[in-house]
Enzyme design. Structure first.
Site, PDB file in Angstrom:
ATOM      1  N   CYS A  81       0.678   1.621  12.928  1.00  0.00           N
ATOM      2  CA  CYS A  81       1.751   1.394  11.964  1.00  0.00           C
ATOM      3  C   CYS A  81       2.039   2.715  11.263  1.00  0.00           C
ATOM      4  O   CYS A  81       1.235   3.654  11.350  1.00  0.00           O
ATOM      5  CB  CYS A  81       1.372   0.309  10.954  1.00  0.00           C
ATOM      6  SG  CYS A  81      -0.013   0.725   9.875  1.00  0.00           S
TER       7      CYS A  81
ATOM      8  N   HIS B 133       0.833  -1.204   0.000  1.00  0.00           N
ATOM      9  CA  HIS B 133       0.000   0.000   0.000  1.00  0.00           C
ATOM     10  C   HIS B 133       0.863   1.248   0.000  1.00  0.00           C
ATOM     11  O   HIS B 133       2.045   1.206   0.323  1.00  0.00           O
ATOM     12  CB  HIS B 133      -0.928   0.012   1.222  1.00  0.00           C
ATOM     13  CG  HIS B 133      -0.219  -0.129   2.532  1.00  0.00           C
ATOM     14  ND1 HIS B 133       0.037  -1.361   3.083  1.00  0.00           N
ATOM     15  CD2 HIS B 133       0.298   0.776   3.389  1.00  0.00           C
ATOM     16  CE1 HIS B 133       0.669  -1.213   4.232  1.00  0.00           C
ATOM     17  NE2 HIS B 133       0.859   0.084   4.441  1.00  0.00           N
TER      18      HIS B 133
END
Length: 623
Positions: free
Chosen positions: A175, A67
């Site tokens: 994250c 991503h």
């Protein structure tokens, strides 16, 4: 909005035959491009690869979720791929990946898609759901399975998440991008806690902000806190509570171990004043990497003062009248004097801010005051940039030492540490160290360096310009580039204006060389690369070296040498022509304030043309 609103049939490929991680990323990027959501495929792909450098997105259990959040994305979207034979994706569990979802997120403030993506991450933690996707025969069935699972799970569970009657364990997951791993870790902890009969509440620090935040009452009642994060989260609220700190991947793959440890009663108590604010994976970084991060924290906070102040000082000379009083050039007219005063004030903060934020990066907020004072004393004591650099690191580790020294004080005295002990002792000690130990020898070194630069022959200065210019093009925004730029900005404080001119020339060349090559040697570039190359004219003229990164990442063995040689030529010629620059940024927009501007443009053009020619010779024509 549901998951299938972000995932269209065009962006799904079933039973794909690939053999490597790079092929997997290429295929997914092409699917994303086919969905029509990318403005620039190469820029987005570069962002995906950069994300992979920070840690694999192969999260294990046969799943990979590459991503990126990028300005090259029009709107949030998903691409999906099934590789039934599996492919080595360097996953965390060392096993092949079979099921791929790629996430493209726009680089905007609108994060409405994040909740949808978090749902996908949650669903993928279910073994049966994953297997059903792997066994699907058509894209329509693939979408129907996702829609059904999403509707059933989140319709049923939404009300339950609002109930709060006290929790045994609390957790925080985070994250760096805040899209996938954050929510997968949260789901894994919640599922495992349910199996083990543990009441848990998980706060997610995603890119859309904090969700399911932990309240003071939650924290007070909980027996233990788990922080599974790869970025900094708010830790002071957990002061005095047993706390486990680990990386977000452990929240996904070691949820049971974490929960067993959290309920064992043998977890150390967290104290907010200790240096335990970093995730474990940051603590494991090498000493060199830690020093670089602390330095860059100081430099990033310093640059706005340097750039704003430096450009205003340069404009003061542009708008002044030299003939009125040559000795007072820059302040002869009221407007010029105003610009120089404001710019000089901003510029004066450069060294204290540098030292202060280096110290804060090391010791958190208690280090800020000692760092600022150390930087100011270095500035006024003649040790300059080098002294401020040392002051920042010394102040940071000094305050860190004070934190450890006062760790055993009674809890009743905890409140006086940040408001009395750290600032008083930190400022006193750093003041003594800088005044008596750092300033005397470093000021001598600075004087020697200044005299050496002033007495350099033209040949030596040209060589220095070549080296500094080439360094700007080696990693284009990385440590080598930053080292050259920091040397240039530091030279401004000592009156060496020709060094900054050479540095900026070198930094402008890489995007300009690529833009020229894609214009005049079109057969070396794909159609998409030629379109991207046009934007590098703007990047180059604006002194944004990073514009060349996508091309360097795609073809480093040809692009980097060509750009480095061209940048070295520009830096060397700038020195040879005696060009000077009082502003540390601005590109062509500050040419009017450059000393010998015509020669500077000639140096810049020569470097860009040399880079273009070498790149054209190195790159082969493509079909």
């Amino acid at each position: 909005m549901g998951i299938i609103d972000l995932l269209t049939p065009k962006a799904i490929a079933l039973d794909v035959q690939i053999t490597s991680k790079s092929e997997a990323i290429d295929t997914l990027v092409n699917l994303m491009d086919r969905a029509g959501v990318l403005l620039d495929t190469e820029v987005y792909k570069t962002a995906v690869l950069e994300r992979e450098k920070t840690g694999t997105t192969g999260i294990g259990e046969g799943i990979a979720i590459p991503h990126a959040k990028s300005g090259a994305v029009k709107k949030a979207a998903l691409a999906a791929m099934v590789v039934k034979s599996g492919v080595d994706y360097n996953s965390l569990d060392g096993q092949p990946a079979y099921l791929f979802f790629m996430i493209a997120a726009p680089d905007t403030a609108n994060d409405l898609h994040v909740e949808v993506l978090s749902r996908l991450a949650t669903l993928l933690m279910d073994n049966d759901f994953r297997q059903s996707l792997l066994d699907t025969k058509s894209t329509e069935e693939f979408l129907q399975l996702i829609n059904k699972a999403e509707t059933e799970k989140f319709t049923e569970e939404a009300p339950a998440k609002e109930v709060s009657t006290g929790y045994d364990v609390l957790a925080v997951t985070a994250c760096p991008t805040g899209i996938a791993h954050t929510f997968m870790a949260a789901e894994s902890l919640e599922m495992k806690a349910k199996e083990m009969g543990i009441r848990i509440k998980v706060e997610t620090n995603g890119s859309g902000g904090i969700k399911n935040s932990l309240t003071p009452e939650d924290i007070k009642q909980a027996s233990c806190i788990i922080v599974a994060a790869d970025k900094k989260v708010e830790m002071a609220r957990f002061n005095g509570k047993p706390l486990i700190q680990t990386k977000v991947a452990d929240g996904i793959h070691k949820a049971k171990d974490l929960l067993e440890k959290a309920t064992s009663g043998n977890v150390p108590v967290f104290h907010a004043t200790e240096q335990t604010l970093q995730p474990e994976n940051e603590k494991a970084e090498s000493l060199g990497r830690q020093i670089y991060k602390h330095l860059m924290n100081g430099v990033s906070h310093m640059l706005p003062f340097v750039i704003g102040g430096g450009i205003l000082i340069a404009l003061a000379f542009l708008f002044d009248d030299y003939t009125i009083n040559p000795a007072n050039f820059g302040s002869n007219t009221p407007f010029a004097a105003f610009l120089k005063n404001v710019g000089g004030t901003a510029f004066g903060f450069m060294l204290p801010v540098l030292a202060g934020y280096i110290a804060m990066s090391i010791a958190d907020r208690p280090g800020l005051a000692a760092g600022f004072v150390g930087g100011m004393l270095a500035n006024s004591g003649g040790s300059g940039f080098l002294g401020a650099l040392l002051a920042g690191f010394i102040a940071g580790y000094l305050v860190l030492g004070l934190k450890k020294l006062f760790r055993s004080l009674p809890p009743a005295l905890e409140g006086i540490k940040p408001v009395l002990l750290y600032p008083v002792l930190g400022v006193l000690l750093i003041g003594a160290i800088i005044t008596f130990l750092i300033n005397p020898p470093v000021s001598v070194i600075n004087t020697w360096m200044t005299n050496t630069l002033n007495t350099m022959g033209s040949g030596s200065k040209v060589f220095l310009g070549v080296i500094l210019g080439a360094m700007m093009a080696i990693d284009m925004g990385g440590p080598i580039n930053k080292a050259s730029y920091v040397f240039g900005t530091a030279s401004l404080a000592s009156g060496q204006f020709d060094i900054m001119a050479a540095v900026m020339a070198g930094g402008m060349v890489p995007p300009l060389a690529i833009a020229l090559c894609s214009t005049f040697f079109k057969n070396r570039f794909s159609e998409k690369d030629r379109k991207s190359g046009l934007t590098n004219y703007i990047m180059g003229f604006s002194f944004i070296t990073e514009g060349a990164i996508p091309f360097a990442a795609a073809d480093p063995t040809r692009v980097i040498p060509a750009c480095a040689i061209g940048a070295g030529v520009a830096g060397g010629l700038s020195m040879l022509f005696g060009c000077t620059l009082r502003a540390p940024h601005g590109g062509l927009f500050v040419v009017p304030v450059i000393g010998s501007p015509l020669n500077y443009l000639i140096a810049l053009a020569a470097g860009a043309i040399v880079g273009m020619i070498i790149l054209a010779l190195l790159k082969k024509p493509i079909e």
